[in-house]
Design a protein around this motif. Sequence first.
Motif, PDB file in Angstrom:
ATOM      1  N   MET A  56     -42.050 -33.740  33.239  1.00 53.21           N
ATOM      2  CA  MET A  56     -41.670 -35.078  32.968  1.00 53.21           C
ATOM      3  C   MET A  56     -40.378 -35.661  33.468  1.00 53.21           C
ATOM      4  O   MET A  56     -39.471 -34.957  33.187  1.00 53.21           O
ATOM      5  N   ALA A  57     -40.713 -36.659  34.427  1.00 53.41           N
ATOM      6  CA  ALA A  57     -39.263 -37.069  34.987  1.00 53.41           C
ATOM      7  C   ALA A  57     -39.228 -38.305  34.437  1.00 53.41           C
ATOM      8  O   ALA A  57     -39.887 -39.580  34.617  1.00 53.41           O
ATOM      9  N   HIS A  58     -37.704 -38.789  33.622  1.00 53.25           N
ATOM     10  CA  HIS A  58     -37.502 -40.013  33.016  1.00 53.25           C
ATOM     11  C   HIS A  58     -36.202 -40.643  33.714  1.00 53.25           C
ATOM     12  O   HIS A  58     -35.361 -39.855  33.942  1.00 53.25           O
ATOM     13  N   ILE A  59     -36.212 -41.738  33.802  1.00 56.11           N
ATOM     14  CA  ILE A  59     -35.101 -42.489  34.245  1.00 56.11           C
ATOM     15  C   ILE A  59     -34.568 -43.449  33.114  1.00 56.11           C
ATOM     16  O   ILE A  59     -35.338 -44.394  32.586  1.00 56.11           O
ATOM     17  N   ASN A  60     -33.213 -43.096  32.470  1.00 57.65           N
ATOM     18  CA  ASN A  60     -32.587 -44.009  31.588  1.00 57.65           C
ATOM     19  C   ASN A  60     -31.822 -44.959  32.467  1.00 57.65           C
ATOM     20  O   ASN A  60     -30.644 -44.698  32.644  1.00 57.65           O
ATOM     21  N   HIS A  61     -32.356 -46.345  32.395  1.00 60.43           N
ATOM     22  CA  HIS A  61     -31.468 -47.469  33.295  1.00 60.43           C
ATOM     23  C   HIS A  61     -30.200 -47.745  32.543  1.00 60.43           C
ATOM     24  O   HIS A  61     -29.420 -48.564  33.188  1.00 60.43           O
ATOM     25  N   GLY A  62     -30.266 -47.588  31.410  1.00 61.40           N
ATOM     26  CA  GLY A  62     -29.110 -48.024  30.410  1.00 61.40           C
ATOM     27  C   GLY A  62     -28.905 -49.561  30.293  1.00 61.40           C
ATOM     28  O   GLY A  62     -27.937 -49.963  30.023  1.00 61.40           O
ATOM     29  N   VAL A  63     -30.089 -50.369  30.415  1.00 61.91           N
ATOM     30  CA  VAL A  63     -29.797 -51.730  30.660  1.00 61.91           C
ATOM     31  C   VAL A  63     -30.146 -52.337  29.114  1.00 61.91           C
ATOM     32  O   VAL A  63     -30.306 -53.580  29.003  1.00 61.91           O
ATOM     33  N   ARG A  64     -30.877 -51.590  28.211  1.00 60.75           N
ATOM     34  CA  ARG A  64     -31.229 -51.869  27.063  1.00 60.75           C
ATOM     35  C   ARG A  64     -30.560 -51.160  25.751  1.00 60.75           C
ATOM     36  O   ARG A  64     -30.697 -49.760  26.143  1.00 60.75           O
ATOM     37  N   LYS A  65     -30.563 -51.622  24.912  1.00 60.64           N
ATOM     38  CA  LYS A  65     -29.795 -50.925  23.556  1.00 60.64           C
ATOM     39  C   LYS A  65     -30.642 -49.748  23.196  1.00 60.64           C
ATOM     40  O   LYS A  65     -30.315 -48.641  22.433  1.00 60.64           O
ATOM     41  N   GLU A  66     -32.133 -49.807  23.434  1.00 60.67           N
ATOM     42  CA  GLU A  66     -32.999 -48.813  22.898  1.00 60.67           C
ATOM     43  C   GLU A  66     -33.006 -47.747  23.901  1.00 60.67           C
ATOM     44  O   GLU A  66     -33.865 -46.488  23.572  1.00 60.67           O
ATOM     45  N   SER A  67     -32.674 -47.789  25.317  1.00 61.06           N
ATOM     46  CA  SER A  67     -32.569 -46.747  26.128  1.00 61.06           C
ATOM     47  C   SER A  67     -32.465 -45.368  25.799  1.00 61.06           C
ATOM     48  O   SER A  67     -33.227 -44.326  25.987  1.00 61.06           O
ATOM     49  N   ASP A  68     -31.139 -45.128  24.954  1.00 64.64           N
ATOM     50  CA  ASP A  68     -31.018 -43.716  24.784  1.00 64.64           C
ATOM     51  C   ASP A  68     -31.869 -43.228  23.679  1.00 64.64           C
ATOM     52  O   ASP A  68     -32.172 -41.863  23.556  1.00 64.64           O
ATOM     53  N   ALA A  69     -32.320 -43.980  22.653  1.00 62.98           N
ATOM     54  CA  ALA A  69     -33.297 -43.418  21.646  1.00 62.98           C
ATOM     55  C   ALA A  69     -34.407 -43.337  22.140  1.00 62.98           C
ATOM     56  O   ALA A  69     -35.173 -42.225  21.782  1.00 62.98           O
ATOM     57  N   GLU A  70     -35.065 -44.059  23.173  1.00 63.89           N
ATOM     58  CA  GLU A  70     -36.551 -43.723  23.837  1.00 63.89           C
ATOM     59  C   GLU A  70     -36.194 -42.680  24.819  1.00 63.89           C
ATOM     60  O   GLU A  70     -37.405 -41.757  24.741  1.00 63.89           O
ATOM     61  N   GLU A  71     -35.174 -42.291  25.484  1.00 60.99           N
ATOM     62  CA  GLU A  71     -34.904 -40.631  26.097  1.00 60.99           C
ATOM     63  C   GLU A  71     -35.023 -39.664  25.101  1.00 60.99           C
ATOM     64  O   GLU A  71     -35.603 -38.656  25.436  1.00 60.99           O
ATOM     65  N   GLU A  72     -34.365 -39.920  24.112  1.00 65.20           N
ATOM     66  CA  GLU A  72     -34.268 -38.767  23.032  1.00 65.20           C
ATOM     67  C   GLU A  72     -35.670 -38.500  22.329  1.00 65.20           C
ATOM     68  O   GLU A  72     -36.280 -37.481  22.296  1.00 65.20           O
ATOM     69  N   ALA A  73     -36.499 -39.588  22.153  1.00 64.44           N
ATOM     70  CA  ALA A  73     -37.880 -39.747  21.659  1.00 64.44           C
ATOM     71  C   ALA A  73     -38.713 -38.979  22.687  1.00 64.44           C
ATOM     72  O   ALA A  73     -39.661 -37.991  22.377  1.00 64.44           O
ATOM     73  N   LEU A  74     -38.643 -39.250  24.096  1.00 61.61           N
ATOM     74  CA  LEU A  74     -39.429 -38.614  25.042  1.00 61.61           C
ATOM     75  C   LEU A  74     -39.162 -37.339  25.125  1.00 61.61           C
ATOM     76  O   LEU A  74     -39.949 -36.224  25.490  1.00 61.61           O
ATOM     77  N   HIS A  75     -37.950 -36.821  25.362  1.00 64.66           N
ATOM     78  CA  HIS A  75     -37.368 -35.403  25.048  1.00 64.66           C
ATOM     79  C   HIS A  75     -38.227 -34.801  23.992  1.00 64.66           C
ATOM     80  O   HIS A  75     -38.559 -33.534  24.207  1.00 64.66           O
ATOM     81  N   HIS A  76     -37.948 -35.306  22.921  1.00 61.44           N
ATOM     82  CA  HIS A  76     -38.749 -34.534  21.661  1.00 61.44           C
ATOM     83  C   HIS A  76     -40.281 -34.372  21.855  1.00 61.44           C
ATOM     84  O   HIS A  76     -40.643 -33.281  21.595  1.00 61.44           O
ATOM     85  N   ILE A  77     -40.942 -35.316  22.577  1.00 58.03           N
ATOM     86  CA  ILE A  77     -42.244 -34.982  22.757  1.00 58.03           C
ATOM     87  C   ILE A  77     -42.518 -33.951  23.891  1.00 58.03           C
ATOM     88  O   ILE A  77     -43.299 -33.194  23.578  1.00 58.03           O
ATOM     89  N   ALA A  78     -41.555 -33.880  24.799  1.00 56.59           N
ATOM     90  CA  ALA A  78     -41.652 -32.724  25.924  1.00 56.59           C
ATOM     91  C   ALA A  78     -41.549 -31.488  25.479  1.00 56.59           C
ATOM     92  O   ALA A  78     -42.212 -30.461  25.448  1.00 56.59           O
ATOM     93  N   VAL A  79     -40.508 -31.274  24.414  1.00 61.64           N
ATOM     94  CA  VAL A  79     -40.255 -30.192  23.609  1.00 61.64           C
ATOM     95  C   VAL A  79     -41.442 -29.483  22.934  1.00 61.64           C
ATOM     96  O   VAL A  79     -41.808 -28.396  22.970  1.00 61.64           O
ATOM     97  N   GLN A  80     -42.065 -30.605  22.165  1.00 70.51           N
ATOM     98  CA  GLN A  80     -43.229 -30.171  21.318  1.00 70.51           C
ATOM     99  C   GLN A  80     -44.361 -29.593  22.056  1.00 70.51           C
ATOM    100  O   GLN A  80     -45.145 -29.121  21.723  1.00 70.51           O
ATOM    101  N   LYS A  81     -44.542 -30.285  23.171  1.00 70.23           N
ATOM    102  CA  LYS A  81     -45.519 -30.001  24.044  1.00 70.23           C
ATOM    103  C   LYS A  81     -45.120 -28.884  25.162  1.00 70.23           C
ATOM    104  O   LYS A  81     -46.036 -28.697  26.014  1.00 70.23           O
ATOM    105  N   ASN A  82     -44.115 -28.433  25.050  1.00 69.94           N
ATOM    106  CA  ASN A  82     -43.600 -27.385  25.994  1.00 69.94           C
ATOM    107  C   ASN A  82     -43.743 -27.684  27.377  1.00 69.94           C
ATOM    108  O   ASN A  82     -44.205 -27.167  28.254  1.00 69.94           O
ATOM    109  N   VAL A  83     -43.264 -28.961  27.654  1.00 72.29           N
ATOM    110  CA  VAL A  83     -43.162 -29.532  29.020  1.00 72.29           C
ATOM    111  C   VAL A  83     -41.582 -29.658  29.601  1.00 72.29           C
ATOM    112  O   VAL A  83     -41.014 -30.458  28.659  1.00 72.29           O
ATOM    113  N   PRO A  84     -41.396 -29.231  30.519  1.00 73.09           N
ATOM    114  CA  PRO A  84     -40.071 -29.386  31.270  1.00 73.09           C
ATOM    115  C   PRO A  84     -39.700 -31.003  31.373  1.00 73.09           C
ATOM    116  O   PRO A  84     -40.634 -31.783  31.843  1.00 73.09           O
TER     117      PRO A  84
END
Length: 201
Positions: A56-84
């Motif tokens: 999974m490749a994600h871009i955090n554009h940093g233009v919304r206050k939610e950006s960091d929380a969404e990055e963290e949530a996606l990272h959590h999903i990736a860890v759960q599913k054992n996906v880089p």
Amino acid sequence: MKESRAQKKFLKIVREKKYFDQHHRVLIAISGGLDSMTLFNWLYDAQKELHIELGMAHINHGVRKESDAEEEALHHIAVQKNVPFFVGRFTGKFTEKTARDFRYHFFEKIMKEEGYTALVTAHHQGDLVETVLMREITGRKLRSLQGIKEKRDFAGGELIRPLLSLTKNEFDAPLFFEDRTNQDNHYFRNRIRNQYIEELS
């Protein structure tokens, strides 16, 4: 989980077009929106059948206050599913062009460094309509009005867009993030999506 009708349609297209016959390591461009989360879920469920390993490749554009929380949530999903999971954090002045250039440079970098031979994006039928209309409005030559290609060479491998035959209302990801900037008509593509197409339909 039982496959939806749209998921079956997607897998039928993937098999018939042999998108991944030459690819083992596949990188998904994941924004966290309904489109890319659906694409991720469908490919994740079909990994064994398609003989692919996902990243999974994600871009955090940093233009919304939610950006960091969404990055963290996606990272959590990736860890759960054992996906880089790979993150690029945009810096500089944000425009549609600079953001797009940053995204694709980052995807290319990850593919080359990590050995992925296919980049998969969640462009769908709606994006195809928007792109053709944008090119007509800006006076692009007729040969450029073919819209978005389903496959093209990229980073020594291929960029594949397997959702071009599907519409957004067919997507079924139970978890996704809504990007409120999609409603900001300051951006040309958003004006096409939110105003022009709606007026023409």
